[in-house]
Design a protein around this motif. Structure first.
Motif, PDB file in Angstrom:
ATOM      1  N   LEU A  52       3.660   6.188  -5.410  1.00 18.46           N
ATOM      2  CA  LEU A  52       3.468   6.385  -6.646  1.00 18.46           C
ATOM      3  C   LEU A  52       2.269   7.409  -7.074  1.00 18.46           C
ATOM      4  O   LEU A  52       2.242   8.378  -7.961  1.00 18.46           O
ATOM      5  CB  LEU A  52       3.691   5.207  -7.516  1.00 18.46           C
ATOM      6  N   ARG A  53       1.356   6.975  -6.470  1.00 18.11           N
ATOM      7  CA  ARG A  53      -0.231   7.726  -6.799  1.00 18.11           C
ATOM      8  C   ARG A  53       0.037   9.268  -6.495  1.00 18.11           C
ATOM      9  O   ARG A  53      -0.528  10.136  -7.365  1.00 18.11           O
ATOM     10  CB  ARG A  53      -1.252   7.195  -5.966  1.00 18.11           C
ATOM     11  N   ARG A  54       0.640   9.561  -5.483  1.00 18.88           N
ATOM     12  CA  ARG A  54       0.845  10.937  -5.096  1.00 18.88           C
ATOM     13  C   ARG A  54       1.711  11.777  -5.995  1.00 18.88           C
ATOM     14  O   ARG A  54       1.281  12.862  -6.245  1.00 18.88           O
ATOM     15  CB  ARG A  54       1.563  11.021  -3.499  1.00 18.88           C
ATOM     16  N   ARG A  55       2.421  11.025  -6.587  1.00 15.76           N
ATOM     17  CA  ARG A  55       3.530  11.747  -7.822  1.00 15.76           C
ATOM     18  C   ARG A  55       2.909  11.622  -9.211  1.00 15.76           C
ATOM     19  O   ARG A  55       3.350  12.067 -10.136  1.00 15.76           O
ATOM     20  CB  ARG A  55       4.927  10.967  -7.566  1.00 15.76           C
ATOM     21  N   GLY A  56       1.666  11.068  -9.375  1.00 13.05           N
ATOM     22  CA  GLY A  56       1.112  11.039 -10.637  1.00 13.05           C
ATOM     23  C   GLY A  56       1.797   9.741 -11.597  1.00 13.05           C
ATOM     24  O   GLY A  56       1.970  10.042 -12.714  1.00 13.05           O
ATOM     25  N   ARG A  65       1.966   5.938 -12.907  1.00 11.25           N
ATOM     26  CA  ARG A  65       1.075   4.777 -12.892  1.00 11.25           C
ATOM     27  C   ARG A  65       1.913   3.500 -12.429  1.00 11.25           C
ATOM     28  O   ARG A  65       3.257   3.407 -12.901  1.00 11.25           O
ATOM     29  CB  ARG A  65       0.570   4.523 -14.390  1.00 11.25           C
ATOM     30  N   ALA A  66       1.489   2.716 -11.635  1.00 11.89           N
ATOM     31  CA  ALA A  66       2.090   1.484 -10.975  1.00 11.89           C
ATOM     32  C   ALA A  66       1.678   0.250 -11.875  1.00 11.89           C
ATOM     33  O   ALA A  66       0.394   0.281 -11.982  1.00 11.89           O
ATOM     34  CB  ALA A  66       1.920   1.301  -9.643  1.00 11.89           C
ATOM     35  N   ARG A  72       2.295   1.871  -3.418  1.00 16.81           N
ATOM     36  CA  ARG A  72       1.235   2.382  -4.652  1.00 16.81           C
ATOM     37  C   ARG A  72       0.832   3.755  -4.078  1.00 16.81           C
ATOM     38  O   ARG A  72       0.483   4.465  -4.961  1.00 16.81           O
ATOM     39  CB  ARG A  72       0.279   1.599  -4.421  1.00 16.81           C
ATOM     40  N   GLU A  73       0.659   4.179  -2.867  1.00 19.43           N
ATOM     41  CA  GLU A  73       0.314   5.277  -2.548  1.00 19.43           C
ATOM     42  C   GLU A  73       1.387   6.657  -2.737  1.00 19.43           C
ATOM     43  O   GLU A  73       1.394   7.402  -3.426  1.00 19.43           O
ATOM     44  CB  GLU A  73      -0.107   5.661  -1.038  1.00 19.43           C
ATOM     45  N   PRO A  80      -6.541  -2.928  -7.732  1.00 16.95           N
ATOM     46  CA  PRO A  80      -5.864  -2.003  -8.625  1.00 16.95           C
ATOM     47  C   PRO A  80      -5.530  -2.463  -9.956  1.00 16.95           C
ATOM     48  O   PRO A  80      -5.720  -3.604 -10.340  1.00 16.95           O
ATOM     49  CB  PRO A  80      -4.270  -1.947  -7.928  1.00 16.95           C
ATOM     50  N   ARG A  94       0.670  -1.207  -0.082  1.00 16.57           N
ATOM     51  CA  ARG A  94      -0.077   0.042   0.066  1.00 16.57           C
ATOM     52  C   ARG A  94       0.843   1.376   0.109  1.00 16.57           C
ATOM     53  O   ARG A  94       0.617   1.960  -0.888  1.00 16.57           O
ATOM     54  CB  ARG A  94      -0.872  -0.042   1.111  1.00 16.57           C
TER      55      ARG A  94
END
Length: 114
Positions: free
Chosen positions: A35-39, A41-42, A32-33, A62, A29
């Motif tokens: 990477l998501r905060r920085r825009g 894609r994982a 993934r969070e 996901p 988690r």
């Protein structure tokens, strides 16, 4: 007294990747969070134990791009073939010029074997 200026960095410009390809070990988690905060894609497969827990809670899995994951597999196999050469795997050549030269020679030998 004024401080001296820090010189501009030499080398590749810092850029943000479009996506990160990783194996199941990086399917947490926190990763993934981050990477998501920085825009970013994982593309990380979800381990079976996490899939089971996710079904119990009823949350959505996901997204996973199988085509992009095949690229990761190709790169990993190439790296593993390079590491079969003992000098590259253990990094006997410590200087900044000799080690890349060894990588180039290994790449040439791998290419000629295909």
């Amino acid at each position: 007294m004024t401080r001296p200026r820090i010189p501009h960095r030499v080398g590749r410009p810092r850029t943000r990747p479009d996506m990160v390809l990783a194996n199941k070990a990086y399917s947490s988690r926190a990763v993934r969070e981050h990477l998501r905060r920085r825009g970013i894609r994982a593309v990380i497969p979800v381990p079976a134990d996490q899939q089971g827990r996710r079904r119990c809670r009823g949350s959505r899995p996901p997204t996973f791009d199988r085509k992009a994951n095949k690229q990761r597999n190709t790169v990993e196999r190439c790296i593993n073939r390079r590491k079969q050469r003992r000098g590259i795997a253990t990094r006997h050549e410590k200087t900044a010029t000799v080690h890349p030269a060894g990588l180039h020679i290994t790449a040439i030998l791998l290419r000629s074997a295909l």
